[in-house]
Every structure is written in C-alpha cells, then in structure tokens.
Design a protein around this motif. Structure first.
Motif, PDB file in Angstrom:
ATOM      1  N   GLU A 102      -4.240   3.341   4.210  1.00 36.58           N
ATOM      2  CA  GLU A 102      -4.383   1.756   4.309  1.00 36.58           C
ATOM      3  C   GLU A 102      -3.340   1.204   4.910  1.00 36.58           C
ATOM      4  OE1 GLU A 102      -5.308   3.658   1.779  1.00 36.58           O
ATOM      5  OE2 GLU A 102      -6.918   3.128   0.638  1.00 36.58           O
ATOM      6  N   HIS A 140      -1.026   4.726  -0.919  1.00 32.54           N
ATOM      7  CA  HIS A 140      -2.138   4.470  -0.118  1.00 32.54           C
ATOM      8  C   HIS A 140      -1.876   4.627   1.590  1.00 32.54           C
ATOM      9  CE1 HIS A 140      -3.510   1.698  -3.588  1.00 32.54           C
ATOM     10  NE2 HIS A 140      -3.469   2.851  -3.989  1.00 32.54           N
ATOM     11  N   HIS A 151       0.736  -1.207  -0.129  1.00 30.01           N
ATOM     12  CA  HIS A 151       0.094  -0.042  -0.059  1.00 30.01           C
ATOM     13  C   HIS A 151       0.785   1.506   0.051  1.00 30.01           C
ATOM     14  CE1 HIS A 151      -4.332  -0.929   0.077  1.00 30.01           C
ATOM     15  NE2 HIS A 151      -4.018  -1.996   1.184  1.00 30.01           N
TER      16      HIS A 151
END
Length: 664
Positions: A618, A615, A610
């Motif tokens: 996340e 991300h 991630h």
C-alpha cells in the motif's frame, strides 16, 4: 486577397468567401482559430495560447504543439490572415468575417429590423457540441457562450414583445422557441407560448407547452410550475378566454445595470442577504416568547458575520402571520435567503425546526431539528444559535457560488469572481490553484480594495509551497505573506478575511501571526467552522495535538457538510500521528481521500502511515502515485515544504516517508 468566413454559431465551420469549406488536420487547429476569432484582431501571446489548448503538457511540448497548429492554420486559411507581431498572434480583421461579430452588432443596434435579422442569422449556441470539460479552453468557452447567450436572450425578448404587439403569430412562436433553446428555464416564455397557441385556437398545442414546462422544471430544479402558469393551464383546459397575449408579465433576465460602470467595486447589496422570519409556535401560543428569543439571537449572530447582509429584525417581524409566499416576502424585504422555523413544547422538552430557503427558486437548502430542556432555556438558545449560524455560513456560500455560476458573465463583478474562485481554492489541485489566481487577480483589477480577494491570493501562493507545486519556496512564501499583509491593511475586522490570512500565514510557517489572526477571527465570530479548522491546523503544526483535535471536532460539529471536511480529516490524521495513534491516523487519511480522491498531496501521509503499519504494498502504491506527478520529489523536499514545527512529528514523519520508499 480572399476573405475567410468563420462560423462559430451552432458548431464550427470555415470557408473561403464564395468557395469550399476549409479542411483542418486537427481539432486543436479549429479550436485555436475559433479563439483567435473572438474577436478577430485581438492579439494573444504564445504563452497564453499554449496554456489554453495544451496546458496539460510541458512548456516546451506545448509551445511546439502551438507552432505546428499555427503552421497548419496558415496553410489552411492563408498566411496573410494569421499575423505574428513579435510574440503576439492575431487574425487580421480585414481578411476574416465571423458570424458571431455580425450577430453581436445586430443585437447591440437593438432596432426591430436588426433584431429580426439577428434571429434569422442565429444558428445555435457558440461552438455547440464542443467540449464542456474542465480545461482552460473550456473555461473560456463557458464564459463566452454564456455572454453570447445573455445578449441573444435579451434581444430576442425585445423582439418577442414586438411580434406579440403587432400580432405576428408565427414569428412570435419562432422567437419564443429560440429563447427556450438557449435557456429552457424561462417560465414566462412558456406562458407566452401557451397564450399564443390558445389565442389562435391551438389549445392542444398550448397544453403540450405546459406539459413541456412541467417536465423541464421537474428535471432541472425538482419544482413544479408556479401558480400563474398552473392557473393559465386550467383556463385553457376549461376552454375559457385567456388574457390577451401581451408581453410576458415578467422576465427572468434582469435588465443591464443602469449607470454603474462594469468595473465598479461591489457594494453591500451584492453580498448574500438573509432575513430571519418569526418562528411559528406549534401548540400553545404562550411559547412565542421563546421562539422570538431564538430569532433575536440568530439575527444578532448573523449580523456579526460580515459575509451576509442581514435584514433588520423589526422589518422581518412585520411579516408574522402574513400568509405571503416566501418569494413575495423576500422580494419585499430585498433578500435572497429566508430562515424560517417552528417551535414545539412538550412538557419540559422543546423542539425547534429550522429551514433555509433560496427565495427565487423556493428550494430548501438546509433543514434540521434541535431539542433540549425548557429549564435550560438560555443555554438551549445559545446552542441552537451557534449550530444554526455555523451551518448557515458555508451553506449560503455554497448557494452563492452556484448562483455566480448561473449568472451571465457580463454582469459579474469582483464579488462574483471571488465566488467563482472559491471552489478552485478548495480543490487543492495545481490546475485549480492557477485558475483561482486568474479569477482573483481579475477581481482585484475590478476592485483594488477587495480584501478577501487579496487574502485568497495569499492562500493560493501558500498552497503552492505546501503541496509541492513550486520549487521556488522562498519567493512563493514572500508572495503569500505580502498579499496577506495587504489584505489585513484593507480590512482587519472581517472574520472570513482573517481566517484566510491565518490559513496563508500558517502554510507559509508564520505561525505566530497566523495564531493572532485566527484568534481575532474567532473573537469576532465564534461560529466560524473555517476559523476552527485553521486553528486545528495551526495547533497541529506547532505540536499541540490534543488541542488540535478539539478544534477539528468543533469545526465538524459546526459545519458537518462543509466542502473542506476532507481537509479536516487530513488534519485529524496528522494530529493523531503526532500522538502516535497510528491506526486512527491512517483511518482519517483514508476517509479524507474517500471524500477527495484527487488530493495527490494527501498520499504523502498515506504512504508514511502505511509504512509505519508495515503495509509495504500500500505504501509503495501511494509513493508511485505521487512520483508519477512529481518524479523528483524526495522525503527531504517534502519536509522542507511543510509548515510543521514540532521536532518529534517532523522526525518521525521523515523516517516514515523514507521507509515508504521516498529517496532521502
């Protein structure tokens, strides 16, 4: 000094002899007293008792909870009843009376008067209504409950035979009902109840018993009553005389093994056994040659898998067109599983259907169809054989694990303990790993020459390194490799043992030896999905990522429903990360976590992948989930525990872990 009565049958109760019930301040105090009473006088260490009831707490907190519970217990039942000798704790058997101990004594005496008293004293199953979860106490309770159940059912069967023989109708009905309250799947007992009611002109009650049997079998096993039960119900409906209510024609409880000691090594007959029956040719009979060729190839291939005992082809052939039901054929051949099939040819195409049947229940464990061109007959035979054998191995092992769970614990030997350990090994969780080690060590105590048990112990030690369950990496590595070498010395020709050795050695970063053992396993059994899975991981560890993906895909084709396929997804994810295919890598990790969301360790690559994708939220959630379980884990410690040896992968993985939020 007054005695204390402890009742464990049908629940829990305790009282001073001739006095009032004893009040306990906590549920754990009751459970601790129950454990110490089975049997009274047996000493247990503080460490054992702490882990039993407070294993979810830290060591100091667990020992403190034990001290508090012991103080509470000694106030409740009397200080003299609970003895402490150095670090060992036990109940003084002179000062306690336990209903289970009296029941066991009566049942083991076996005389009809003793059995009748046992039935009168029987109040229900051991600690009925208490937890049946996944903790260590619950594992102990399931084992003890099954042991007592087995003893009671055996004794009550004998008592039922006695009551039927002397015509004691009411006692016979009550005893039959007692058996069914413990094991509601005893079809022979339902038939006996039907006869008892019918012979006393209680035909409506007899038919209600048949309806009850039908509901229970449909609910629990998704099967209907067998032919004998259905025929008996029809006789009763037509108001025809039934056969005299003689003892049940068969019982589902096997008699105890005769002369073999309980700690005797498992022999070959304990292994799962299978017969490959002649495949039925649909349509033209001139295709029998093709069907027989398939059966010959599958039988030969299965014979090379030492996990199975395979019935000789000549014996299985004798039942071609016999018309006997599967259970009867299996009984005559002495096997647990049957592989049956059909072959149909349509012009230049051929279709084969195969089914795996558990003979004792008639359950279909697996079925599939295969198609190909008749012109490629030999290639088609090879492909079908490879796929069938590859699928059968994990399917039969899963069925054997379920069978071991159903078996009565006093009948368990080393083989069954290993089967019980398998799901705990697969779980890839710290608590399960510890449980697997307990079971495997007991298996080795019963059978010191059991190579597979040593190999699985090696695997458990190696897992503790890779998944950060231990901070002592070097001692764990030494234990893993030592057990692996012991297993190899005991048996270097079993593909399953070799696969487990390769697993342990690769997790302990001895990739050279792991490669040798996995290659040997594959030379002995090219259809071993587990060996191909481990080959994929070894190639991932050393940087051969494309080859690893090929191995993982082959493992998947061979065993698409394997319980370890979540682990295969994680391997595919890391192999794609090695190839810098980050989107695919993340997708495979997420798929693996969907199949096994409890695999905390897999959130390490999830966080890293991630982070590489940007991300941040996340990645942070994944890191938080790991640190909640392992608060002192750093990127450096993760890398130190890993068996990966490809410098590029290790460097990029470390950077991604730091980017995700781990301390360096």
């Amino acid at each position: 000094m007054a005695k204390v009565f402890i009742g464990l049958l049908g629940g829990f109760r305790a009282r001073q002899t001739g006095g009032d019930d004893i009040a306990f301040t906590t549920r754990k105090s009751r459970l601790l007293l129950a454990f110490l009473a089975m049997p009274a006088g047996e000493p247990h260490s503080r460490e054992r008792l702490s882990a039993l009831l407070w294993g979810d707490r830290g060591e100091e907190q667990a020992r403190g909870s034990l001290r508090n519970a012991l103080t509470s217990l000694r106030r409740a039942v009397g200080a003299d009843a609970i003895r402490v000798d150095k670090d060992m704790i036990f109940l003084d058997p002179r000062l306690v009376e336990v209903d289970v101990a009296r029941l066991e004594s009566l049942l083991r005496q076996g005389a009809e008067a003793s059995l009748a008293e046992a039935r009168q004293r029987y109040r229900g199953r051991l600690l009925e209504g208490f937890s049946d979860g996944e903790g260590e106490f619950d594992d102990w309770l399931r084992t003890e409950r099954a042991r007592i159940d087995d003893l009671v059912v055996r004794g009550f069967y004998k008592l039922l035979d006695h009551y039927v023989a002397i015509g004691a109708h009411g006692d016979a009905v009550a005893t039959a009902r007692a058996i069914l309250s413990i094991d509601p799947l005893q079809e022979a007992v339902y038939r006996q109840l039907m006869r008892l009611h019918a012979d006393y002109d209680e035909r409506p009650q007899a038919l209600r018993v048949f309806d009850e049997l039908t509901r229970v079998l449909a609910s629990e096993l998704a099967v209907e009553p067998d032919a004998e039960s259905r025929a008996l119900a029809e006789v009763i409906r037509e108001n025809r005389p039934t056969a005299s209510a003689a003892p049940p024609p068969e019982t589902a409880i096997e008699p105890p093994a005769a002369a073999k000691p309980a700690d005797a090594p498992s022999d070959a007959s304990a292994r799962p056994s299978i017969a490959v029956l002649s495949f039925e040719t649909l349509g033209s009979a001139d295709q029998d040659y093709f069907a027989d060729g398939i059966v010959e190839e599958i039988t030969a291939a299965l014979s090379r898998v030492r996990t199975f005992f395979v019935n000789a082809r000549s014996s299985a052939m004798s039942f071609r067109n016999s018309g006997l039901p599967a259970a009867a054929v299996a009984d005559k051949l002495g096997v647990r599983y049957l592989l049956t099939g059909t072959v149909r040819r349509s012009r230049e195409r051929v279709r084969l259907g195969a089914q795996l049947i558990e003979a004792s229940t008639g359950r279909h464990l697996w079925s599939d169809q295969f198609e190909g061109n008749i012109g490629d007959v030999f290639d088609l035979q090879d492909r079908i054989t490879e796929e069938v054998v590859g699928i059968l191995q994990p399917t039969i092992l899963a069925a054997e694990i379920a069978r071991a769970r159903r078996k009565r614990p006093e009948n368990l030997r080393a083989y069954d303990l290993v089967l019980r350990a398998f799901p705990h090994c697969w779980a890839l969780k710290e608590d399960d790993n510890a449980r697997a080690l307990d079971l495997l060590r007991e298996a080795i105590r019963l059978d010191p020459g059991y190579a597979l048990a040593y190999a699985l112990i090696s695997w458990c030690h190696a897992q503790s390194i890779t998944y950060n369950w231990t901070g002592d990496i070097q001692p764990a590595k030494e234990r893993a490799l030592a057990r692996a070498r012991e297993a190899f010395e005991l048996d270097n020709g079993d593909p399953l043992v070799l696969s487990m050795l390769g697993t342990a050695e690769s997790l302990a970063a001895d990739h050279a030896m792991a490669r040798i053992h996995i290659d040997r396993a594959l030379s002995l059994d090219r259809n071993s999905a587990w060996a191909w899975l481990r080959s994929g991981w070894i190639n991932t560890y050393v940087g051969r990522f494309e080859r690893a993906i090929e191995d993982f895909e082959r493992s998947w084709r061979l065993s698409p429903y394997d319980p370890l396929n979540f682990n295969l997804c994680f391997g595919m994810g890391l192999a794609h990360f090695g190839l810098e295919k980050y989107e695919k890598a993340l997708r495979f990790i997420e798929q693996g976590l969907l199949e096994n969301p409890t695999a905390i360790w897999a959130r390490r690559p999830l966080a890293a992948f991630h982070a590489v994708h940007g991300h941040k939220e996340e990645a942070a959630r994944a890191v938080a989930a790991i640190l909640e379980r392992h608060p002192h884990l750093t990127a450096g410690k993760i890398i130190e525990s890993l068996p990966h040896r490809d410098p590029g992968l290790v460097r990029r993985y470390y950077d991604a872990l730091v980017l995700a939020g781990f301390e360096p």
